[in-house]
Scaffold this motif. Sequence first.
Motif, PDB file in Angstrom:
ATOM      1  N   ARG A 193      -7.161   8.589  -7.380  1.00 11.86           N
ATOM      2  CA  ARG A 193      -7.753   7.278  -7.018  1.00 11.86           C
ATOM      3  C   ARG A 193      -8.477   6.734  -8.312  1.00 11.86           C
ATOM      4  NH1 ARG A 193     -12.546   5.955  -3.689  1.00 11.86           N
ATOM      5  NH2 ARG A 193     -12.039   3.728  -2.564  1.00 11.86           N
TER       6      ARG A 193
ATOM      7  N   GLU B 147      -6.645   5.884  -0.549  1.00  8.43           N
ATOM      8  CA  GLU B 147      -7.549   5.261   0.176  1.00  8.43           C
ATOM      9  C   GLU B 147      -8.804   6.489   0.414  1.00  8.43           C
ATOM     10  OE1 GLU B 147      -7.770   2.047   1.331  1.00  8.43           O
ATOM     11  OE2 GLU B 147      -5.887   1.890   0.487  1.00  8.43           O
ATOM     12  N   GLU B 148      -9.945   6.074   0.508  1.00 11.04           N
ATOM     13  CA  GLU B 148     -11.118   6.789   0.573  1.00 11.04           C
ATOM     14  C   GLU B 148     -11.025   7.846   1.861  1.00 11.04           C
ATOM     15  OE1 GLU B 148     -14.742   9.001   0.321  1.00 11.04           O
ATOM     16  OE2 GLU B 148     -13.850   7.452  -1.531  1.00 11.04           O
TER      17      GLU B 148
ATOM     18  N   LYS C 120       0.694  -1.253   0.137  1.00  8.65           N
ATOM     19  CA  LYS C 120       0.202   0.095   0.021  1.00  8.65           C
ATOM     20  C   LYS C 120       1.077   1.336   0.010  1.00  8.65           C
ATOM     21  CE  LYS C 120      -3.079   2.316   3.053  1.00  8.65           C
ATOM     22  NZ  LYS C 120      -4.086   2.306   4.348  1.00  8.65           N
TER      23      LYS C 120
END
Length: 294
Positions: A284, A270-271, A258
């Motif tokens: 994203r 990541e959100e 990640k």
Amino acid sequence: MIPIKLPNNKIVDIHYQGICSYFSIGELNSISHWLEPYNLTFERLIKAKPDELREIKKEIKSGQYANWESNEIPELFKDTYSSFSKFSKNQYCGANLVANLQIKVCPYCNRTFINNFDKDGKIKRSSQIDHFFPKGMSKYPYLALSFYNLIPSCYSCNHSKGTKKIDKSPYELSSSDDALHFNIKFPKENGGYNLDNVELTIDIEEEFNMNVKHLGLKSLYKNHNDVAREIWLKGKAYDESRIKELLTTFPDLFESEKEIAQIIMGNYLEEEDLGKRPLSKLTRDIAREVKFIK
């Protein structure tokens, strides 16, 4: 557009207490008297969530106030906002609101940093504060200090929106995907992946059409074809096996796949991290489109 998520619910109480400090006891009593015909308390007005603000707005029609103060109390709200928006070392102010929300990037466009900064011992805002429901005397001045009506934003979004109506507040978003999605295309007839044939498009959820229109997001994002192209190319060049190879080769540098993916793309993916850096939503979406991430 990305969501504004409260770090904790205490900051709403802090805001209410801070706003109370701007008024004398006599002024608070007058405000309570002004709100009484609408079955409202000052606390509820300041803490009302977006749906409640819509109901309050319907109940208190602009310029059609129910009792003797007429414009006096709405003007008091508007004038007090002017004081709140300035930096105060000893009193809660707009800079404290932005700091407490831990917002780093404009939630409307996700293009511009809006951090506070220190200058000559004073905290300055690089952000502006948009009133989701406009505070002008012909609009909704009594909402000028309501927590959920105050949206830290960049200069471009605040001035593009102005007093125009948009449909959804960042506080009402559960996910950035609920608002819009970026796509990239390279027309086959032109061949190659150069900047001349990049087409960055935005798929918009119907209820966010007015947001995109009045914030000028389509026009703004035409300036970022180069960024979209780079994301797409990096997503093609680095597959899962190459990321695993980097993690194996440099175990002391990287903690996870990640982390490597984030470094390759130069942005958060990541959100929950989209508010930390500009263009993270664009990054994203294109990374997912090219299957660099799931």
